[in-house]
Design a protein around this motif. Structure first.
Motif, PDB file in Angstrom:
ATOM      1  N   GLY A  34       0.766  -1.451  -0.090  1.00 52.73           N
ATOM      2  CA  GLY A  34       0.263  -0.387   0.077  1.00 52.73           C
ATOM      3  C   GLY A  34       1.218   1.286   0.181  1.00 52.73           C
ATOM      4  O   GLY A  34       2.008   1.473  -0.931  1.00 52.73           O
ATOM      5  N   GLN A  35       0.897   2.258   1.184  1.00 54.41           N
ATOM      6  CA  GLN A  35       1.068   3.941   0.776  1.00 54.41           C
ATOM      7  C   GLN A  35       1.318   4.065   2.147  1.00 54.41           C
ATOM      8  O   GLN A  35      -0.314   4.223   2.726  1.00 54.41           O
ATOM      9  N   THR A  36       2.535   4.487   3.151  1.00 55.24           N
ATOM     10  CA  THR A  36       2.341   4.549   3.965  1.00 55.24           C
ATOM     11  C   THR A  36       2.312   6.691   4.128  1.00 55.24           C
ATOM     12  O   THR A  36       3.212   7.096   3.647  1.00 55.24           O
ATOM     13  N   VAL A  37       1.379   7.030   5.082  1.00 54.31           N
ATOM     14  CA  VAL A  37       0.807   7.981   5.256  1.00 54.31           C
ATOM     15  C   VAL A  37       0.755   8.797   6.676  1.00 54.31           C
ATOM     16  O   VAL A  37       0.569   7.621   7.209  1.00 54.31           O
ATOM     17  N   HIS A  38       0.612   9.333   7.228  1.00 56.37           N
ATOM     18  CA  HIS A  38       0.328  10.017   8.910  1.00 56.37           C
ATOM     19  C   HIS A  38      -0.841   9.333   8.728  1.00 56.37           C
ATOM     20  O   HIS A  38      -2.374   9.722   8.327  1.00 56.37           O
ATOM     21  N   ALA A  39      -1.065   8.720   9.967  1.00 56.85           N
ATOM     22  CA  ALA A  39      -1.973   8.705  10.469  1.00 56.85           C
ATOM     23  C   ALA A  39      -2.807   9.502  10.783  1.00 56.85           C
ATOM     24  O   ALA A  39      -4.503   9.574  10.915  1.00 56.85           O
ATOM     25  N   GLY A  40      -2.530  10.710  10.847  1.00 60.55           N
ATOM     26  CA  GLY A  40      -4.076  11.559  11.585  1.00 60.55           C
ATOM     27  C   GLY A  40      -4.352  12.391  10.864  1.00 60.55           C
ATOM     28  O   GLY A  40      -4.735  14.069  11.004  1.00 60.55           O
ATOM     29  N   THR A  41      -3.573  12.644   9.478  1.00 67.30           N
ATOM     30  CA  THR A  41      -3.434  13.502   8.249  1.00 67.30           C
ATOM     31  C   THR A  41      -4.429  13.381   7.307  1.00 67.30           C
ATOM     32  O   THR A  41      -4.575  14.698   6.018  1.00 67.30           O
ATOM     33  N   PHE A  42      -4.059  12.363   6.738  1.00 64.18           N
ATOM     34  CA  PHE A  42      -4.355  11.838   5.716  1.00 64.18           C
ATOM     35  C   PHE A  42      -5.781  11.240   5.895  1.00 64.18           C
ATOM     36  O   PHE A  42      -6.566  10.494   6.296  1.00 64.18           O
ATOM     37  N   PRO A  43      -6.909  11.870   4.214  1.00 69.71           N
ATOM     38  CA  PRO A  43      -8.519  11.389   4.558  1.00 69.71           C
ATOM     39  C   PRO A  43      -8.303  10.063   4.331  1.00 69.71           C
ATOM     40  O   PRO A  43      -7.272   9.109   3.356  1.00 69.71           O
ATOM     41  N   MET A  44      -9.280   9.164   5.156  1.00 72.26           N
ATOM     42  CA  MET A  44      -9.499   7.869   4.629  1.00 72.26           C
ATOM     43  C   MET A  44      -9.741   7.052   3.587  1.00 72.26           C
ATOM     44  O   MET A  44      -9.589   6.756   3.105  1.00 72.26           O
ATOM     45  N   PRO A  45     -10.442   7.468   3.077  1.00 72.50           N
ATOM     46  CA  PRO A  45     -10.554   7.651   1.269  1.00 72.50           C
ATOM     47  C   PRO A  45      -9.982   7.266   0.575  1.00 72.50           C
ATOM     48  O   PRO A  45      -9.638   6.771  -0.461  1.00 72.50           O
ATOM     49  N   LYS A  46      -8.416   7.599   0.567  1.00 71.96           N
ATOM     50  CA  LYS A  46      -7.156   7.783  -0.224  1.00 71.96           C
ATOM     51  C   LYS A  46      -6.742   7.531   0.198  1.00 71.96           C
ATOM     52  O   LYS A  46      -5.502   7.369  -0.406  1.00 71.96           O
ATOM     53  N   ARG A  47      -6.490   6.292   1.019  1.00 65.75           N
ATOM     54  CA  ARG A  47      -5.240   5.703   2.008  1.00 65.75           C
ATOM     55  C   ARG A  47      -5.763   4.089   1.124  1.00 65.75           C
ATOM     56  O   ARG A  47      -6.476   4.125   0.374  1.00 65.75           O
ATOM     57  N   ARG A  48      -4.697   3.894   1.477  1.00 67.82           N
ATOM     58  CA  ARG A  48      -4.134   2.497   0.821  1.00 67.82           C
ATOM     59  C   ARG A  48      -3.312   1.514   2.103  1.00 67.82           C
ATOM     60  O   ARG A  48      -2.071   1.715   2.429  1.00 67.82           O
ATOM     61  N   ASP A  49      -4.210   0.530   3.049  1.00 66.68           N
ATOM     62  CA  ASP A  49      -3.738   0.644   3.706  1.00 66.68           C
ATOM     63  C   ASP A  49      -3.100  -1.048   4.202  1.00 66.68           C
ATOM     64  O   ASP A  49      -4.629  -1.826   4.066  1.00 66.68           O
ATOM     65  N   ALA A  50      -2.686  -1.416   4.141  1.00 66.55           N
ATOM     66  CA  ALA A  50      -1.987  -2.888   3.754  1.00 66.55           C
ATOM     67  C   ALA A  50      -2.789  -3.381   5.110  1.00 66.55           C
ATOM     68  O   ALA A  50      -2.822  -4.179   4.415  1.00 66.55           O
TER      69      ALA A  50
END
Length: 420
Positions: A233-249
């Motif tokens: 997936g992709q690492t992003v900040h847990a508090g700042t990145f919107p849920m719909p845009k996440r690729r959470d492995a």
């Protein structure tokens, strides 16, 4: 029919449990550790006391042999291992060694006639807890007889370079050289010198206890496969990145795991077992969305067609959408079902019947050194009931009575083989 000694077996259980005592009722006894040397020296002392001849091969496998009446007869060997997992129990592996010792001690004490030399054996590094892989030295010794897809994993040179999980500067070969237990390659177990092999072991499961039986007449080691299921997936900040845009492995893997359980369970296959027991997560930081998640899946069953169906489900994961993550499925290892020699299995069953000991046929879901030996010479196993089915943990327990029954069944089965 002959009977082994409960008093002697109880004493061996008590004595060997001191070598690596972890202080909570179990042991930590890594291969080629000081604690393992204590167990080996106790084996040597007790076997020499009954007149057995001690031999050691080049990977520290130990052999104690009582000569038979026929100088040309091949040996019948019994044995297992003395090493343990971290914080393991007092029965896994070592029961097979103690049972073999008890057979030889009973034969010597009662002066039981036998044609073949009888050998009690210790396999080195069955658990692979300190120096991977598991079943290392049975793999080395049986290398030329193993199937091609297994054989390459046990090259002598590679195994000598296996690094300690506690100290990467130390190898198995280093430990072997300074152990005092490195012997001659000519002493290895082989079809030229050995006729049959028997291994007694705790069941490591609850089947015998649930059925009210003491002894398992083992007919096979189950086929299995182990694959890795990996998500990117992709690492992003847990508090700042919107849920719909996440690729959470991590989330993708959790969805896939539920999918696998649902689909495999729908097969409705009896005796099928599967496990997801090991995970890798990156970056594994609580303020980061995971960009990588990897889990193992291990499946076991006697029928290869069942395993093929399960594997097809596992592989289908890559064809589905997992929250924007990509997925791959990678083979780690597999084995076909290994069947024990039917004649030796019949000797074990007959011995249990004649002794009046409650028993049943049973499969082994776990691997054992005997499994590799079976590619080399006729082999079988005997299971002893495990309390609550527990193993690879400190509460692991089998009663002295059941342990003695296991040794007694093996003794009489061996004598049937000897009388052929």
């Amino acid at each position: 029919m002959y009977t082994c000694s409960l008093v002697r077996m109880s004493d061996k259980i008590k004595t060997f449990s001191m070598f690596g005592d972890a202080g909570h009722g179990g042991i930590t006894r890594y291969s080629l550790s000081p604690e393992a040397f204590m167990a080996r020296n106790e084996f040597k002392k007790r076997m020499e006391a009954i007149g057995a001849i001690i031999e050691i091969d080049d990977v520290a496998n130990m052999y104690a042999t009582l000569p038979g009446s026929d100088p040309d007869a091949k040996r019948i060997v019994m044995g297992s291992h003395v090493d343990s997992v971290k914080n393991g129990g007092n029965y896994d592996g070592i029961l097979g060694v103690m049972s073999a010792m008890e057979v030889l001690e009973t034969v010597a004490e009662q002066n039981i006639p036998h044609k073949h030399p009888l050998t009690a054996m210790i396999w080195t590094n069955e658990e692979g807890s300190l120096y991977p892989p598991a079943m290392m030295c049975s793999g080395i010794v049986c290398y030329d007889y193993l199937p091609e897809d297994i054989r390459g994993k046990f090259r002598y040179e590679d195994m000598m370079n296996s690094k300690s999980i506690l100290d990467k500067t130390k190898t198995f070969g280093d430990a072997l050289e300074v152990s005092g237990f490195k012997g001659d390659k000519d002493n290895r177990i082989s079809p030229d010198k050995y006729q049959y092999m028997f291994e007694t072991h705790i069941e490591q499961g609850p089947i015998l206890e649930d059925a009210g039986n003491t002894i398992g007449v083992v007919d096979c080691v189950l086929g299995m496969f182990n694959y890795r299921v990996r998500f990117y997936g992709q690492t992003v900040h847990a508090g700042t990145f919107p849920m719909p845009k996440r690729r959470d492995a991590f989330y993708a893997a959790s969805r896939a795991l539920c999918y696998l359980h649902d689909e495999i369970d729908q097969l409705g296959v009896d005796d099928l077992v599967y496990t997801t027991g090991e995970v890798v997560c990156h970056p594994c930081v609580h303020t980061c969305v995971a960009d990588y998640f990897d889990f193992s899946i291990d499946a076991r069953h006697e029928d290869p067609k069942v395993l093929e169906k399960v594997l097809a489900i596992v592989k289908s994961v890559v064809c589905k959408e997992w929250s924007g993550c990509t997925c791959e499925v990678v083979k780690a290892r597999n084995r076909d079902t290994v069947y024990w020699d039917k004649k030796l299995v019949s000797y074990v069953k007959s011995a249990a019947e004649e002794l009046g000991i409650k028993h049943q046929y049973i499969h082994s879901g776990a691997g054992h050194d005997a499994q590799f030996a079976a590619y080399m010479l006729p082999t079988t196993m005997i299971f002893v009931q495990s309390k609550d089915g527990l193993s690879h943990c400190e509460p692991e327990y089998s009663t002295p009575e059941h342990c003695t029954d296991g040794a007694t069944v093996m003794l009489n089965a061996v004598l049937k083989a000897d009388a052929e």
